[in-house]
Design a protein around this motif. Structure first.
Motif, short mmCIF file in Angstrom:
data_model
loop_
_atom_site.label_atom_id
_atom_site.label_comp_id
_atom_site.label_asym_id
_atom_site.label_seq_id
_atom_site.Cartn_x
_atom_site.Cartn_y
_atom_site.Cartn_z
N SER A 1 0.85 -1.19 0.00
CA SER A 1 0.00 0.00 0.00
C SER A 1 0.89 1.24 0.00
CB SER A 1 -0.88 0.00 1.25
OG SER A 1 -0.08 0.23 2.40
N ASP A 2 0.28 2.39 0.14
CA ASP A 2 1.04 3.64 0.24
C ASP A 2 1.91 3.68 1.50
OD1 ASP A 2 -0.12 4.51 -2.11
OD2 ASP A 2 -1.65 5.72 -1.11
N ASN A 3 1.63 2.79 2.44
CA ASN A 3 2.39 2.73 3.69
C ASN A 3 3.59 1.78 3.58
OD1 ASN A 3 2.83 3.56 6.35
ND2 ASN A 3 1.68 1.83 7.19
N LYS A 4 4.00 1.44 2.37
CA LYS A 4 5.13 0.53 2.14
C LYS A 4 6.39 0.93 2.91
CE LYS A 4 8.08 -1.27 -1.54
NZ LYS A 4 8.37 -1.26 -2.98
N PRO A 5 6.71 2.23 3.05
CA PRO A 5 7.93 2.59 3.79
C PRO A 5 7.95 2.07 5.23
CG PRO A 5 7.17 4.45 2.51
CD PRO A 5 6.09 3.41 2.43
N ALA A 6 6.78 1.77 5.81
CA ALA A 6 6.74 1.27 7.19
C ALA A 6 7.07 -0.22 7.27
CB ALA A 6 5.35 1.52 7.79
N ASP B 1 9.65 -1.46 9.71
CA ASP B 1 9.30 -1.43 11.14
C ASP B 1 8.57 -2.69 11.59
OD1 ASP B 1 10.36 1.16 11.25
OD2 ASP B 1 8.41 2.07 10.78
N TYR B 2 7.95 -3.41 10.67
CA TYR B 2 7.14 -4.57 11.01
C TYR B 2 7.64 -5.87 10.39
CZ TYR B 2 4.20 -0.76 12.47
OH TYR B 2 3.74 0.39 13.08
N GLU C 1 -1.08 -3.06 10.01
CA GLU C 1 -0.47 -1.73 9.95
C GLU C 1 -0.60 -1.09 8.56
OE1 GLU C 1 0.46 -0.17 12.61
OE2 GLU C 1 0.17 -1.95 13.88
N ASN C 2 -1.44 -1.69 7.71
CA ASN C 2 -1.72 -1.17 6.37
C ASN C 2 -0.46 -1.02 5.51
OD1 ASN C 2 -3.47 -0.32 4.32
ND2 ASN C 2 -3.08 1.83 4.81
N VAL C 3 0.49 -1.92 5.72
CA VAL C 3 1.68 -1.97 4.86
C VAL C 3 1.31 -2.65 3.55
CG1 VAL C 3 4.01 -2.94 4.62
CG2 VAL C 3 3.28 -1.93 6.80
N THR D 1 -2.17 -4.58 1.30
CA THR D 1 -3.60 -4.83 1.15
C THR D 1 -3.75 -6.29 0.71
OG1 THR D 1 -3.99 -2.55 0.52
CG2 THR D 1 -5.69 -4.15 -0.08
#
Length: 99
Positions: A9-14, A17-18, A71-73, A75
């Motif tokens: 998702s758009d949260n790929k940079p996170a 962290d996970y 964490e929406n990393v 979908t």
């Protein structure tokens, strides 16, 4: 049998962290016998899993427990396949289905 796509998702940079928790989730799925194959979608689009031996609800619950999903990393997309024909070595995929 299920094919599960975990597309970034758009949260790929996170993801960094996970990643450890996501890898632990994968290890548990393999150890439980639910995941047969786990790999990356190329080029850097996310991941894919071939799963079996659980019903749809159990697969959905398992996927929802993935830290990347939480964490929406990624979908998730779960595709269910009714197996009709297999190589002999993969017959268990067909035999596990309810008649």
């Amino acid at each position: 049998m299920y094919i599960i796509f975990l597309r970034f998702s758009d949260n790929k940079p996170a993801a960094k962290d996970y990643m450890a928790a996501h890898n632990a989730w994968i290890t548990k799925g393999v150890a439980d016998g639910a995941f047969l194959v786990v790999g990356s979608l190329q080029p850097q689009q996310g991941g894919a899993i071939i799963a079996h031996a659980e019903d749809r609800e159990a697969i959905e619950q398992r996927v929802a427990a993935d830290p990347f999903v939480q964490e929406n990393v990624v979908t998730p997309e779960i595709l269910e396949i009714s197996v009709n024909t297999t190589a002999e070595s993969m017959r268990f995929l067909k035999d596990d289905q309810a008649a």
